[in-house]
Write a protein that holds these residues in place. Structure first.
Motif, mmCIF file in Angstrom:
data_model
loop_
_atom_site.group_PDB
_atom_site.id
_atom_site.type_symbol
_atom_site.label_atom_id
_atom_site.label_comp_id
_atom_site.label_asym_id
_atom_site.label_seq_id
_atom_site.Cartn_x
_atom_site.Cartn_y
_atom_site.Cartn_z
ATOM 1 N N GLU A 108 0.811 -1.213 0.000
ATOM 2 C CA GLU A 108 0.000 0.000 0.000
ATOM 3 C C GLU A 108 0.851 1.273 0.000
ATOM 4 O OE1 GLU A 108 0.312 -1.576 4.261
ATOM 5 O OE2 GLU A 108 -0.093 -2.369 2.254
ATOM 6 N N GLN A 109 2.130 1.174 0.340
ATOM 7 C CA GLN A 109 3.005 2.341 0.348
ATOM 8 C C GLN A 109 3.678 2.592 -1.005
ATOM 9 O OE1 GLN A 109 5.827 1.688 3.497
ATOM 10 N NE2 GLN A 109 4.353 2.077 5.136
ATOM 11 N N GLU A 110 3.538 1.644 -1.932
ATOM 12 C CA GLU A 110 4.278 1.746 -3.187
ATOM 13 C C GLU A 110 3.780 2.889 -4.069
ATOM 14 O OE1 GLU A 110 4.308 -2.077 -5.055
ATOM 15 O OE2 GLU A 110 6.009 -2.755 -3.829
ATOM 16 N N THR A 111 2.468 3.185 -4.025
ATOM 17 C CA THR A 111 1.949 4.292 -4.826
ATOM 18 C C THR A 111 2.550 5.617 -4.375
ATOM 19 O OG1 THR A 111 -0.148 3.122 -5.167
ATOM 20 C CG2 THR A 111 -0.135 5.502 -5.572
ATOM 21 N N LEU A 112 2.631 5.810 -3.073
ATOM 22 C CA LEU A 112 3.234 7.025 -2.540
ATOM 23 C C LEU A 112 4.713 7.096 -2.883
ATOM 24 C CD1 LEU A 112 3.109 9.571 -0.792
ATOM 25 C CD2 LEU A 112 3.491 8.126 1.219
ATOM 26 N N LEU A 113 5.416 5.973 -2.753
ATOM 27 C CA LEU A 113 6.834 5.939 -3.089
ATOM 28 C C LEU A 113 7.058 6.226 -4.566
ATOM 29 C CD1 LEU A 113 8.045 2.840 -1.028
ATOM 30 C CD2 LEU A 113 8.616 5.236 -0.603
ATOM 31 N N PHE A 114 6.188 5.699 -5.416
ATOM 32 C CA PHE A 114 6.306 5.937 -6.853
ATOM 33 C C PHE A 114 6.184 7.425 -7.165
ATOM 34 C CE2 PHE A 114 4.507 6.524 -11.068
ATOM 35 C CZ PHE A 114 5.353 5.764 -11.859
ATOM 36 N N ALA A 115 5.166 8.063 -6.614
ATOM 37 C CA ALA A 115 4.953 9.488 -6.865
ATOM 38 C C ALA A 115 6.108 10.322 -6.319
ATOM 39 C CB ALA A 115 3.629 9.930 -6.241
ATOM 40 N N LEU A 116 6.563 9.988 -5.112
ATOM 41 C CA LEU A 116 7.641 10.746 -4.478
ATOM 42 C C LEU A 116 8.936 10.631 -5.267
ATOM 43 C CD1 LEU A 116 8.759 12.382 -2.081
ATOM 44 C CD2 LEU A 116 9.158 10.205 -0.898
ATOM 45 N N PHE A 117 9.317 9.408 -5.611
ATOM 46 C CA PHE A 117 10.584 9.209 -6.310
ATOM 47 C C PHE A 117 10.527 9.704 -7.745
ATOM 48 C CE2 PHE A 117 11.665 6.846 -2.643
ATOM 49 C CZ PHE A 117 13.034 6.724 -2.636
ATOM 50 N N LEU A 118 9.356 9.637 -8.373
ATOM 51 C CA LEU A 118 9.229 10.178 -9.726
ATOM 52 C C LEU A 118 9.444 11.689 -9.721
ATOM 53 C CD1 LEU A 118 8.563 9.843 -12.722
ATOM 54 C CD2 LEU A 118 6.131 10.084 -12.126
ATOM 55 N N CYS A 119 8.818 12.379 -8.766
ATOM 56 C CA CYS A 119 8.992 13.830 -8.655
ATOM 57 C C CYS A 119 10.447 14.187 -8.361
ATOM 58 C CB CYS A 119 8.079 14.392 -7.565
ATOM 59 S SG CYS A 119 6.324 14.324 -7.952
ATOM 60 N N MET A 120 11.072 13.452 -7.437
ATOM 61 C CA MET A 120 12.466 13.724 -7.096
ATOM 62 C C MET A 120 13.386 13.475 -8.288
ATOM 63 S SD MET A 120 12.544 12.075 -3.257
ATOM 64 C CE MET A 120 14.284 12.398 -2.983
ATOM 65 N N TYR A 121 13.096 12.420 -9.047
ATOM 66 C CA TYR A 121 13.940 12.111 -10.206
ATOM 67 C C TYR A 121 13.813 13.188 -11.282
ATOM 68 C CZ TYR A 121 15.925 9.802 -14.241
ATOM 69 O OH TYR A 121 16.688 9.517 -15.355
ATOM 70 N N PRO A 135 14.946 4.814 -12.286
ATOM 71 C CA PRO A 135 13.958 4.377 -13.278
ATOM 72 C C PRO A 135 13.593 2.897 -13.179
ATOM 73 C CG PRO A 135 15.556 5.822 -14.308
ATOM 74 C CD PRO A 135 16.067 5.538 -12.925
ATOM 75 N N LYS A 136 14.563 2.044 -12.905
ATOM 76 C CA LYS A 136 14.271 0.612 -12.766
ATOM 77 C C LYS A 136 13.344 0.373 -11.577
ATOM 78 C CE LYS A 136 14.520 -3.861 -13.135
ATOM 79 N NZ LYS A 136 13.694 -4.551 -14.151
ATOM 80 N N MET A 137 13.572 1.095 -10.480
ATOM 81 C CA MET A 137 12.700 0.956 -9.321
ATOM 82 C C MET A 137 11.289 1.428 -9.648
ATOM 83 S SD MET A 137 12.885 2.846 -5.618
ATOM 84 C CE MET A 137 12.292 4.363 -6.375
ATOM 85 N N LEU A 138 11.171 2.523 -10.379
ATOM 86 C CA LEU A 138 9.854 3.031 -10.760
ATOM 87 C C LEU A 138 9.124 2.056 -11.680
ATOM 88 C CD1 LEU A 138 10.748 6.789 -11.406
ATOM 89 C CD2 LEU A 138 9.667 5.802 -9.377
#
Length: 313
Positions: free
Chosen positions: A22-35, A79-82
């Motif tokens: 359930e935390q992966e959506t938040l992590l995806f958005a956060l890391f995408l913005c940071m990247y 990118p691979k993590m995303l």
């Protein structure tokens, strides 16, 4: 013999940053913005320096190289993590894992050595200002920037060659979001003593040695600054070094904790947190650190954005 024939594992499973789906959506958005912020910041720094002739000096030449390295370091892992989060697939092939590990060490070594090179540049500028242009000649700048690229290539290749000789058995789950050396060594069911010795040797060469050199340079810099008679002159000299010192603190504060601290005090959570710092947070912050207090660079960025990115009608 092919790489795949030397191991019974054809792929690894990257468990990622969180154990909770359930935390992966938040992590995806956060890391995408940071990247995105990281990529835009470092690419703008490179474009501004290359397009403005006033910034064709040794200091900005090394800064452009650092921005390129930071971009490569983050692009190798994030990118691979995303993609893994988006596709709900955490697998990575054996060959891709080794490739990712190679470029992680390649750019990581470059980062550490370039920071030390930039400290030497500031040392010459402050302690030997009258001879700065003579000492920091185009030939020396080319050697100081080019030698780390060759050095990183051979060290990273040696890591991979030592890794290829290992055998990985049933356990193929990596408690990380990319293929790092330490988690992979823990999965091997063969003797990894040679790999660990080489890790310590490389850590001493590319982390401890540059860090000691940086300390030595800044001791000389501080002594020279304190001899400046005017308070304004001392403040100006300190301001030229403050950005670099902030980057040094960010970089070495995390890498020393991961590679030079005893394994007994390291945990998977601490390793992942430190990895996030030096693979994404530091590359994202570096453009802001170097540009916020640098009027020449801010002016070049404004000109670049106004003329190239947002052209007037």
């Amino acid at each position: 013999m092919e790489i795949r024939n030397k191991t019974s594992t054809s792929e690894f499973i990257l468990l990622g940053l969180s154990e909770y789906p359930e935390q992966e959506t938040l992590l995806f958005a956060l890391f995408l913005c940071m990247y995105v912020v990281m990529a835009m910041g470092n690419l703008l720094i490179i474009l501004a320096i290359t397009s403005d002739s006033h910034l064709h000096t040794p200091m900005y030449f090394f800064l452009a190289n650092l921005s390129l390295v930071d971009f490569g370091l983050a692009t190798n892992t994030v990118p691979k993590m995303l993609v893994n989060i988006q596709t709900k697939s955490k697998s990575i092939s054996y060959s891709c894992c080794l490739t990712q590990m190679y470029f992680f060490h390649f750019f990581g070594i470059m980062d550490s050595v370039l920071i030390a090179v930039m400290a030497y540049d500031r040392f010459v500028a402050i302690c030997h200002p009258l001879h700065y242009t003579t000492i920091m000649s185009p030939r020396l700048c080319g050697l100081l920037a080019g030698t780390p690229w060759m050095f990183s290539y051979f060290i990273s290749l040696t890591h991979i060659l030592l890794m290829v000789r290992l055998v990985f058995c049933s356990n193929n789950k990596i408690p990380h979001y990319f293929c790092d050396l330490t988690p992979l060594l823990r999965l091997s069911c063969t003797d990894t003593s040679v790999n660990k010795i080489f890790v310590l040797i490389v850590a001493g060469m590319v982390i401890a040695t540059p860090f000691i050199c940086i300390l030595a340079f800044y001791v000389r810099i501080i002594v020279a600054i304190m001899k400046v008679p005017s308070a304004g002159g001392r403040k100006k000299a300190f301001s030229t070094c403050s950005s670099h010192l902030s980057v040094v603190t960010l970089l070495y504060g995390t890498t020393i904790g991961v590679y030079l601290c005893p394994s007994s005090v390291r945990t998977a959570v601490k390793e992942k947190a430190s990895a996030v710092m030096y693979t994404l947070v530091t590359p994202m912050l570096n453009p802001f650190i170097y540009s916020l207090r640098n009027r020449d660079l801010k002016g070049a960025l404004r000109n670049l954005i106004s003329k190239k990115i947002i052209p007037s009608s």
